[in-house]
Write a protein that holds these residues in place. Structure first.
Motif, PDB file in Angstrom:
ATOM      1  N   VAL A 109      32.071  49.979  46.830  1.00 36.05           N
ATOM      2  CA  VAL A 109      33.277  50.011  46.001  1.00 36.05           C
ATOM      3  C   VAL A 109      34.518  50.175  46.878  1.00 36.05           C
ATOM      4  N   ILE A 110      34.477  51.090  47.822  1.00 37.62           N
ATOM      5  CA  ILE A 110      35.624  51.304  48.708  1.00 37.62           C
ATOM      6  C   ILE A 110      35.943  50.048  49.509  1.00 37.62           C
ATOM      7  N   LYS A 111      34.923  49.384  50.033  1.00 39.37           N
ATOM      8  CA  LYS A 111      35.154  48.144  50.777  1.00 39.37           C
ATOM      9  C   LYS A 111      35.783  47.074  49.883  1.00 39.37           C
ATOM     10  N   ALA A 112      35.273  46.910  48.670  1.00 41.83           N
ATOM     11  CA  ALA A 112      35.819  45.913  47.747  1.00 41.83           C
ATOM     12  C   ALA A 112      37.275  46.228  47.392  1.00 41.83           C
ATOM     13  N   LEU A 113      37.590  47.504  47.211  1.00 41.90           N
ATOM     14  CA  LEU A 113      38.971  47.898  46.903  1.00 41.90           C
ATOM     15  C   LEU A 113      39.890  47.643  48.094  1.00 41.90           C
ATOM     16  N   LYS A 114      39.416  47.877  49.289  1.00 44.53           N
ATOM     17  CA  LYS A 114      40.212  47.586  50.499  1.00 44.53           C
ATOM     18  C   LYS A 114      40.454  46.082  50.621  1.00 44.53           C
ATOM     19  N   ASP A 115      39.458  45.280  50.284  1.00 45.27           N
ATOM     20  CA  ASP A 115      39.627  43.824  50.292  1.00 45.27           C
ATOM     21  C   ASP A 115      40.713  43.408  49.304  1.00 45.27           C
ATOM     22  N   LYS A 116      40.765  44.052  48.156  1.00 43.73           N
ATOM     23  CA  LYS A 116      41.796  43.742  47.153  1.00 43.73           C
ATOM     24  C   LYS A 116      43.177  44.152  47.650  1.00 43.73           C
ATOM     25  N   GLU A 117      43.258  45.250  48.385  1.00 43.00           N
ATOM     26  CA  GLU A 117      44.544  45.657  48.955  1.00 43.00           C
ATOM     27  C   GLU A 117      45.062  44.578  49.904  1.00 43.00           C
ATOM     28  N   LYS A 162      47.344  47.246  44.959  1.00 38.10           N
ATOM     29  CA  LYS A 162      47.456  48.627  45.431  1.00 38.10           C
ATOM     30  C   LYS A 162      46.553  49.512  44.573  1.00 38.10           C
ATOM     31  N   LEU A 163      45.723  50.310  45.230  1.00 34.19           N
ATOM     32  CA  LEU A 163      44.897  51.277  44.522  1.00 34.19           C
ATOM     33  C   LEU A 163      45.787  52.454  44.142  1.00 34.19           C
ATOM     34  N   VAL A 164      45.993  52.667  42.846  1.00 30.50           N
ATOM     35  CA  VAL A 164      46.846  53.769  42.401  1.00 30.50           C
ATOM     36  C   VAL A 164      46.038  54.940  41.854  1.00 30.50           C
ATOM     37  N   GLU A 165      44.760  54.702  41.562  1.00 31.99           N
ATOM     38  CA  GLU A 165      43.914  55.819  41.135  1.00 31.99           C
ATOM     39  C   GLU A 165      42.445  55.501  41.386  1.00 31.99           C
ATOM     40  N   LEU A 166      41.746  56.481  41.907  1.00 27.75           N
ATOM     41  CA  LEU A 166      40.295  56.472  42.007  1.00 27.75           C
ATOM     42  C   LEU A 166      39.880  57.907  41.715  1.00 27.75           C
ATOM     43  N   THR A 167      39.502  58.162  40.473  1.00 25.52           N
ATOM     44  CA  THR A 167      39.178  59.506  40.026  1.00 25.52           C
ATOM     45  C   THR A 167      37.731  59.539  39.585  1.00 25.52           C
ATOM     46  N   GLU A 168      36.961  60.412  40.207  1.00 25.35           N
ATOM     47  CA  GLU A 168      35.541  60.522  39.899  1.00 25.35           C
ATOM     48  C   GLU A 168      35.273  61.667  38.934  1.00 25.35           C
ATOM     49  N   GLU A 169      34.202  61.531  38.208  1.00 26.03           N
ATOM     50  CA  GLU A 169      33.719  62.549  37.282  1.00 26.03           C
ATOM     51  C   GLU A 169      34.766  62.926  36.235  1.00 26.03           C
ATOM     52  N   ASP A 183      32.412  59.654  34.176  1.00 18.90           N
ATOM     53  CA  ASP A 183      33.077  58.396  34.485  1.00 18.90           C
ATOM     54  C   ASP A 183      33.849  58.435  35.794  1.00 18.90           C
ATOM     55  N   THR A 184      33.994  57.266  36.389  1.00 20.00           N
ATOM     56  CA  THR A 184      34.888  57.045  37.517  1.00 20.00           C
ATOM     57  C   THR A 184      35.947  56.076  37.029  1.00 20.00           C
ATOM     58  N   VAL A 185      37.207  56.414  37.239  1.00 22.39           N
ATOM     59  CA  VAL A 185      38.323  55.553  36.803  1.00 22.39           C
ATOM     60  C   VAL A 185      38.967  54.948  38.039  1.00 22.39           C
ATOM     61  N   ILE A 186      39.134  53.626  38.000  1.00 24.40           N
ATOM     62  CA  ILE A 186      39.792  52.883  39.075  1.00 24.40           C
ATOM     63  C   ILE A 186      40.978  52.161  38.463  1.00 24.40           C
ATOM     64  N   VAL A 187      42.159  52.348  39.045  1.00 25.78           N
ATOM     65  CA  VAL A 187      43.357  51.641  38.577  1.00 25.78           C
ATOM     66  C   VAL A 187      43.977  50.941  39.778  1.00 25.78           C
ATOM     67  N   GLN A 227      49.375  42.472  36.173  1.00 24.72           N
ATOM     68  CA  GLN A 227      49.970  43.703  36.681  1.00 24.72           C
ATOM     69  C   GLN A 227      48.962  44.798  37.010  1.00 24.72           C
ATOM     70  N   TYR A 228      48.054  45.088  36.095  1.00 28.60           N
ATOM     71  CA  TYR A 228      47.149  46.221  36.267  1.00 28.60           C
ATOM     72  C   TYR A 228      45.702  45.837  35.981  1.00 28.60           C
ATOM     73  N   VAL A 229      44.801  46.495  36.688  1.00 26.24           N
ATOM     74  CA  VAL A 229      43.373  46.450  36.404  1.00 26.24           C
ATOM     75  C   VAL A 229      42.928  47.895  36.241  1.00 26.24           C
ATOM     76  N   ILE A 230      42.238  48.156  35.131  1.00 25.83           N
ATOM     77  CA  ILE A 230      41.684  49.485  34.877  1.00 25.83           C
ATOM     78  C   ILE A 230      40.192  49.308  34.648  1.00 25.83           C
ATOM     79  N   ILE A 231      39.387  49.899  35.530  1.00 25.03           N
ATOM     80  CA  ILE A 231      37.935  49.816  35.413  1.00 25.03           C
ATOM     81  C   ILE A 231      37.391  51.228  35.302  1.00 25.03           C
ATOM     82  N   VAL A 232      36.605  51.452  34.262  1.00 24.94           N
ATOM     83  CA  VAL A 232      35.944  52.739  34.091  1.00 24.94           C
ATOM     84  C   VAL A 232      34.450  52.506  34.303  1.00 24.94           C
ATOM     85  N   LEU A 233      33.917  53.153  35.324  1.00 25.13           N
ATOM     86  CA  LEU A 233      32.484  53.063  35.621  1.00 25.13           C
ATOM     87  C   LEU A 233      31.760  54.205  34.931  1.00 25.13           C
TER      88      LEU A 233
END
Length: 183
Positions: free
Chosen positions: A145-153, A158-165, A174-178, A104-110
């Motif tokens: 990162v943006i290209k890889a996320l578009k490939d996943k779409e 669905k990219l539901v969050e990309l929050t930087e700093e 941190d950057t959070v990707i959900v 269902q979900y992937v949460i990656i914190v960079l």
């Protein structure tokens, strides 16, 4: 977790990939004391997994032998990692592995913020003595990162969050990707 996941009050299974000293498990138990969820912390460093087993005997902790997530496809509702992808061979490899295992979900914190830089900004962190350059093998960039996320779409995510700093109030970067599986 609460913004997308525990708000539904469903039982979730969570793979905490790169569990380290169990801080995510501890935070989950503190933040959601009445929520039911299955949890497995996985780390590539055996002493981390063993320490967590000793500290949190009620939870499952395992050791993986490589950067590959040693789990079957779609075996966990949520796959979470914090400051792990930064140490893997490539962002694309890590993202593929997270998505392969998640239902269902992937949460990656960079650890390093993307801050729309054309290349990975690690030098200032090495200069501050916070890490060693040899530990930082993943030289991702904002564009990559943006290209890889578009490939996943295109694959049904669905990219539901990309929050930087995230965490700037405590001097974090941190950057959070959900991502959420749509199909």
């Amino acid at each position: 977790f609460d913004k997308y996941i525990f708000a539904t009050h469903e039982l979730y299974s969570i793979l905490d990939y790169g569990c380290g000293s169990g801080t995510t498990y501890e935070a989950l138990k503190r933040r959601f004391p009445n929520e039911a969820f299955a949890y497995c912390g996985a780390d590539i460093i055996p002493k981390n997994s063993q320490w967590c087993k000793d500290q949190f005997p009620e939870a499952e902790f395992v050791t993986y032998s490589s950067d590959k997530i040693e789990e079957p496809d779609k075996s966990w509702d949520i796959v979470h990692s914090r400051h792990v992808v930064d140490h893997q061979k490539s962002f694309e490899f890590a993202l593929d592995e997270h998505c392969r295992v998640a239902r269902q979900y992937v949460i990656i914190v960079l650890w390093v913020p993307l801050i729309r830089q054309p290349e990975h900004q690690i030098k200032h962190i090495v200069d501050q003595g916070k890490t060693y350059e040899s530990e930082y093998t993943n030289a991702y960039s904002y564009d990559l990162v943006i290209k890889a996320l578009k490939d996943k779409e295109a694959e049904g995510w669905k990219l539901v969050e990309l929050t930087e700093e995230v965490g700037m109030e405590v001097k974090g970067h941190d950057t959070v990707i959900v991502l959420k599986r749509e199909k």
